[in-house]
Design a protein around this motif. Sequence first.
Motif, PDB file in Angstrom:
ATOM      1  N   ASN A 150       0.866  -1.180   0.000  1.00 16.53           N
ATOM      2  CA  ASN A 150       0.000   0.000   0.000  1.00 16.53           C
ATOM      3  C   ASN A 150       0.904   1.232   0.000  1.00 16.53           C
ATOM      4  N   ARG A 151       1.109   1.801  -1.170  1.00 15.02           N
ATOM      5  CA  ARG A 151       2.073   2.904  -1.308  1.00 15.02           C
ATOM      6  C   ARG A 151       1.651   4.132  -0.512  1.00 15.02           C
ATOM      7  N   ASP A 152       0.356   4.403  -0.466  1.00 15.56           N
ATOM      8  CA  ASP A 152      -0.130   5.578   0.269  1.00 15.56           C
ATOM      9  C   ASP A 152       0.235   5.501   1.747  1.00 15.56           C
ATOM     10  N   LYS A 153       0.107   4.290   2.299  1.00 18.29           N
ATOM     11  CA  LYS A 153       0.396   4.102   3.724  1.00 18.29           C
ATOM     12  C   LYS A 153       1.878   4.385   4.011  1.00 18.29           C
ATOM     13  N   GLU A 155       3.843   6.283   2.291  1.00 10.58           N
ATOM     14  CA  GLU A 155       4.084   7.718   2.143  1.00 10.58           C
ATOM     15  C   GLU A 155       3.622   8.488   3.381  1.00 10.58           C
ATOM     16  N   GLU A 156       2.429   8.124   3.857  1.00  4.51           N
ATOM     17  CA  GLU A 156       1.892   8.773   5.061  1.00  4.51           C
ATOM     18  C   GLU A 156       2.849   8.648   6.229  1.00  4.51           C
ATOM     19  N   PRO A 161       7.956   5.307  -0.904  1.00 11.58           N
ATOM     20  CA  PRO A 161       7.145   4.158  -1.319  1.00 11.58           C
ATOM     21  C   PRO A 161       7.914   3.149  -2.177  1.00 11.58           C
ATOM     22  N   GLY A 261      -7.484  -0.847   3.356  1.00  8.95           N
ATOM     23  CA  GLY A 261      -6.485   0.183   3.588  1.00  8.95           C
ATOM     24  C   GLY A 261      -5.916   0.226   4.996  1.00  8.95           C
ATOM     25  N   ASP A 281      -8.903   1.609  -2.748  1.00  3.55           N
ATOM     26  CA  ASP A 281      -8.953   2.982  -3.241  1.00  3.55           C
ATOM     27  C   ASP A 281      -7.662   3.716  -2.854  1.00  3.55           C
ATOM     28  N   PHE A 282      -6.576   2.952  -2.897  1.00  2.64           N
ATOM     29  CA  PHE A 282      -5.263   3.541  -2.648  1.00  2.64           C
ATOM     30  C   PHE A 282      -4.305   3.038  -3.713  1.00  2.64           C
ATOM     31  N   ASP A 283      -3.165   3.659  -3.762  1.00  7.28           N
ATOM     32  CA  ASP A 283      -2.162   3.292  -4.745  1.00  7.28           C
ATOM     33  C   ASP A 283      -1.406   2.065  -4.232  1.00  7.28           C
TER      34      ASP A 283
END
Lengths: 436, 293
Positions: A150-153, A155-156, A161, A261, A281-283
Amino acid sequence: MKIKTLNLALAASMAWGTAASAQTEIEWWHAFTGRLGELLAAQVEKFNESQSDYRVVASHKGNYSEALNAGIAAFRAGEQPHLLQVFEVGTATMMSATGAVKPVYEVMEESGLEFDPEAYIPAVTGYYTNSDGQMLSFPYNSSTQVLYVNRDKLEEAGIDPDVDLSIWENWDEVLTQLKDAGVTCPYTTSWQSWVHLESFSAYHDVPFATNANGFEGLDTELVFNGDIQVKHIDQLGEWAQEGKFIYNGRRNEAGANFRAGDCALFTESSAGYAGVKAEADFDFDIRHLPYWDAVDAAPQNTIIGGASVWIMEGHTDEEYTAVAAFLNFLSSPEVQAQWHQDTGYLPITNAAGKLTEEQGFYDENPGTEIAGLQMTRNEPTDNSKGLRLGGFDQIRTIIDEELEGVWSGQKSAQVALDSAVERGNQLLRRFEQANR
Amino acid sequence: MEKRVIFKGWMLPALLLMPQIVITAIFFFYPAGQAIWQSMFVPDPFGLKTQFVGLGNFEYLLNDPYYRASFLTTAIFSTLVTVVSMGVALYLAILADRLIKGSGTYRTLLIWPYAVAPAVAGVLWMFMFNTRVGVVSWYLGLLGYDWNHVLNEAEAMGLVVAASSWGRISYNFLFFLAGLQAIPRSVIEAAAIDGAKFWTRFRTIVWPLLSPVTFFLMVVNVVYAFFETFGVIHTITSGGPQQATTILVYKVYSDGFVGQDLGSSAAQSVILLFVVGVLTVIQFKFIERRVHY
């Protein structure tokens, strides 16, 4: 009495139906529902429409275990279907059933139809061939383990990522960062035994069981309590205690957590791709399964899971020819490539893989080629060809139970694996006894 | 004086008994006999070959510490299910018995869960307590309690007990309510006039008069907990975590239908049959003495 009459009437009407259409009908019992069930039905329909000599009738018989039981019960009653879909852990059970199953290579030979064993990908078919390299069952749906990120995670949590997650040595730092950034589920997995012991052993080229993982005889013994496996499980246990590895269940329960997610990293079957793609709904991206760099032999190749189709004994030559025609149809590059792209299961022939590439599928869906590459990166060794163990479904349950002891902190990795080996060996001995 | 009807000859009584005997023979003696027969063999799943092992299957089972542990798990589970489902049912029945207005609605609502199949009940409870999407576990999370029956053995046991008892409460409730309403009002009123408080009346009048119902329910509930809770366990925990909820009947299933080890599975059925038989004898011998009909 009444039932007998009814059966006769039914048989008569069926015979009449066959005669009228002059088609050879073959039955196929499978375990697919939902989207996979639809895709399977579409394949069958396409085959039935493509020619007029044979007709395949597919019936859903419950989940994998239930379909296997239905097949066994039907055989005992003399009513077995022609084709039966059996999951990979049932392979040894089916193989030992000489007199109940007819090997694929034999059926293909007798049918006189074209059959080129070389066309198939050895890493996939290897699981279902005998030690002479002859195909016993048809690898219908095979997948292997990959890493979903989960790239968004990432990054957060302030992590690049594209961070290198290809070796386990890098993981602790990343998991710690995720944990410190407040991520409740840094890493989770589905099918713990399949990912972290079965395929793990193959990937690191260490044996899971003696006798080439059971390929060379029923007197095999489990040996997955070796140093490398213990070290790995120990590390996972430590992460579980620290809240970096979250255990969600024995099967693929963790998929829901990842798709929603919650989790940053997730090891799961390549066939999970369709679900992740549909729901996330995440990258995200798909990467190779990590390995321990300290182990020289790694990365070897991962092993497959899924199911194969077995041909049952006790039918006419004509019907076996129909079976052979159907299996040939399933192996054709177009049908295989479509199946591979729709489901995320591995292509079983080299031609299908090539066709998928030519069609530009891998470019449009990055990551979907990983599973195939990971399987074919090396010539499989005795340790990575697959597993052939009697009562394997139950051995997996035993492994699940023991690993749960590690994740909850009640057992050390060594104690748990030793105990799993000992308990599993008892089952192997019983299987050996039953099949003497 | 007891009145006895004596038939002449044996044909008519035999004929009258026949349906019952035939049903028992077909649905009980025949399968039980088969199980005993099979328990002496180690067959392969397809029935292609089989080995006679005598008592080997029993020896194998009783030497397995995990199998022995599952007796204790079964004892704990059955006791909890019986006590919880009967206790709650009795409490609700007493409340319903005292209710005058709206008791019909109240009763109907309480009886509803009985119509839910065990497997469905299992799924309902599983979703409520699902560690991720469960409503209950979410509220517990708000209270600072981290619910995780996937790894916590006590929580897993609690959950399967709750799910198994839930549907059963309705059944027990019906019997208790009928039992309570069969107790003559005049007896209770007389006691009340004599100054007996609710608890005294319950202890000295209601409980003893209710004992045949309680005894019947106890036997039935123990049998239920032993055999019919399979669906709940299968859907919620599959016997885990580790072997915390692997009760005997679940092991019969998993060895027989997952492991295809029919010999061991048959031997386990025989052991289970024996255990339940002994339990029922004990119940009739010792507990029934305290029952007032």
